[in-house]
Enzyme design. Structure first.
Site, mmCIF file in Angstrom:
data_model
loop_
_atom_site.group_PDB
_atom_site.id
_atom_site.type_symbol
_atom_site.label_atom_id
_atom_site.label_comp_id
_atom_site.label_asym_id
_atom_site.label_seq_id
_atom_site.Cartn_x
_atom_site.Cartn_y
_atom_site.Cartn_z
ATOM 1 N N ASN A 12 0.524 -1.315 -7.110
ATOM 2 C CA ASN A 12 0.447 0.157 -7.199
ATOM 3 C C ASN A 12 1.570 0.585 -8.516
ATOM 4 O OD1 ASN A 12 0.299 2.855 -7.639
ATOM 5 N ND2 ASN A 12 0.931 3.308 -5.340
ATOM 6 N N LYS A 69 2.234 2.893 -10.009
ATOM 7 C CA LYS A 69 2.591 4.325 -10.204
ATOM 8 C C LYS A 69 2.785 4.721 -11.467
ATOM 9 C CE LYS A 69 4.551 3.907 -5.707
ATOM 10 N NZ LYS A 69 5.309 4.202 -4.517
ATOM 11 N N HIS A 80 -2.944 8.593 -1.642
ATOM 12 C CA HIS A 80 -1.601 7.987 -1.706
ATOM 13 C C HIS A 80 -0.490 9.253 -1.112
ATOM 14 C CE1 HIS A 80 2.210 6.419 -2.591
ATOM 15 N NE2 HIS A 80 1.796 5.138 -2.507
ATOM 16 N N GLU A 93 2.172 9.891 -2.116
ATOM 17 C CA GLU A 93 2.767 10.766 -3.302
ATOM 18 C C GLU A 93 1.810 11.916 -3.715
ATOM 19 O OE1 GLU A 93 3.979 7.429 -5.372
ATOM 20 O OE2 GLU A 93 5.393 6.918 -3.961
ATOM 21 N N GLU A 148 0.693 2.941 5.198
ATOM 22 C CA GLU A 148 1.956 3.133 4.363
ATOM 23 C C GLU A 148 2.754 4.195 5.366
ATOM 24 O OE1 GLU A 148 1.638 1.615 0.195
ATOM 25 O OE2 GLU A 148 0.970 3.796 0.296
ATOM 26 N N GLY A 193 9.258 2.834 -0.973
ATOM 27 C CA GLY A 193 10.279 2.821 -1.918
ATOM 28 C C GLY A 193 11.612 3.146 -1.562
ATOM 29 N N SER A 214 7.915 -0.686 0.818
ATOM 30 C CA SER A 214 8.736 -1.787 0.452
ATOM 31 C C SER A 214 8.404 -3.245 1.059
ATOM 32 C CB SER A 214 10.008 -1.521 1.210
ATOM 33 O OG SER A 214 10.618 -0.005 0.891
HETATM 34 P P1 PGA Z 1 6.828 0.553 -2.532
HETATM 35 O O1 PGA Z 1 5.574 1.466 -2.593
HETATM 36 O O2 PGA Z 1 6.379 -0.909 -2.097
HETATM 37 O O3 PGA Z 1 7.852 0.576 -3.604
HETATM 38 O O4 PGA Z 1 7.567 0.813 -1.106
HETATM 39 C C1 PGA Z 1 4.443 1.292 -2.052
HETATM 40 C C2 PGA Z 1 3.272 1.989 -2.332
HETATM 41 O O5 PGA Z 1 3.620 3.263 -2.678
HETATM 42 O O6 PGA Z 1 2.088 1.980 -2.404
#
Ligand code: PGA
Length: 257
Positions: free
Chosen positions: A10, A12, A95, A97, A167, A173, A214
């Site tokens: 992903n 982003k 997601h 976000e 998640e 992140g 992560s």
């Molecule tokens: P990350 O993000 O691996 O940077 O923690 C995962 C995601 O948001 O899908």
């Protein structure tokens, strides 16, 4: 029943068209000989067409990061399923976000899932609890509710072919991860178990469920060794070819293939 693991990057809001093409050239070369793991990249909309062309004859799939559920019309800034059909096989929806920054609800996720399926695109439905919910012991009930809301009205066959990503928001992140055992437990109880309750055991055993938050080359194998975890949705570690390719290699290695 064996489920083919799926590792999806992903990206982003990262990468220009030139950056994207460079990245997928390296990923494509790096995973060329690995067919035991499904590799997918999910670039921003603006680069989808170029990336899709570049990966056309490869074993790397392409996904979008979002979609709107209407077919067309006065929805400034939005993208319809019809517009990405043919460019992508997958589309991330719900997601955290999008839920947190753009107010996306389970009801919207459900409408988006139906719209995507109608266009032959496989949804990657994201669910996961906040730190507060985790600490209050609400993870199971919250994730259950997200699954029930997101799958409302879908048939068993449609659900069997979905990808769901668990998640935990506090792991995205942040460098923190759920332990593989905890992630496996939540996935087993609150996702696969709920699918079994809502549909049947065969459907629950078919749906592929990723861990996200992560995930990186150093920890991916420990997640992949868990019985209910079928891959990962990867943010930060998917932005560089060497770390993303390493994750595909580690996954293949963990499964002995
Ligand atoms: P990350 O993000 O691996 O940077 O923690 C995962 C995601 O948001 O899908």
């Amino acid at each position: 029943m064996s489920r083919k693991p799926i590792i999806a990057g992903n990206w982003k809001m990262n990468k220009t068209i030139d950056d994207a093409l460079e990245l997928v050239r390296s990923i494509r070369a790096g995973v060329r000989d690995i067919d035991s793991v499904e590799t997918v990249v999910c670039p921003p909309f603006i680069t989808l067409s170029a990336v899709s062309d570049s990966l056309a004859t490869s074993n790397v799939g392409v996904g979008a990061q979002n979609v709107y559920f209407e077919e067309s019309g006065a929805y400034t800034g939005e993208t319809a399923p019809d517009m990405i059909e043919g460019l992508v096989s997958y589309c991330i929806i719900g997601h955290s976000e999008r839920r947190q920054v753009f107010g996306e609800s389970d009801e919207w996720v459900n409408k988006k899932a139906k719209a995507l399926i109608a266009h032959g695109i496989t949804p990657i439905i994201c669910v996961g609890e906040s730190l507060e919910q985790n600490q209050a012991g609400e993870t199971e009930s919250f994730v259950r509710g997200q699954i029930e809301g997101s799958l409302d009205g879908l048939t068993a066959e449609q659900v069997a072919n979905l990808v769901i990503a668990y998640e935990p928001i506090w792991a995205i992140g942040t460098g923190l991860t759920a332990t593989p055992v905890d992630a496996n437990r939540t996935i087993g109880i609150s996702i696969r178990g709920v699918v079994a309750d809502l549909y049947d055991e065969a459907t629950a055993q078919s749906v592929r469920i990723q861990y996200g938050g992560s995930a990186k080359p150093e920890n991916i194998a420990s997640f992949m060794l868990q019985p209910d975890i079928d891959g990962a949705l990867v943010g930060g570690a998917s932005l560089k070819a060497d770390s993303f390719v390493k994750m595909i290699e580690e996954t293949a290695g963990a499964l002995g293939s």
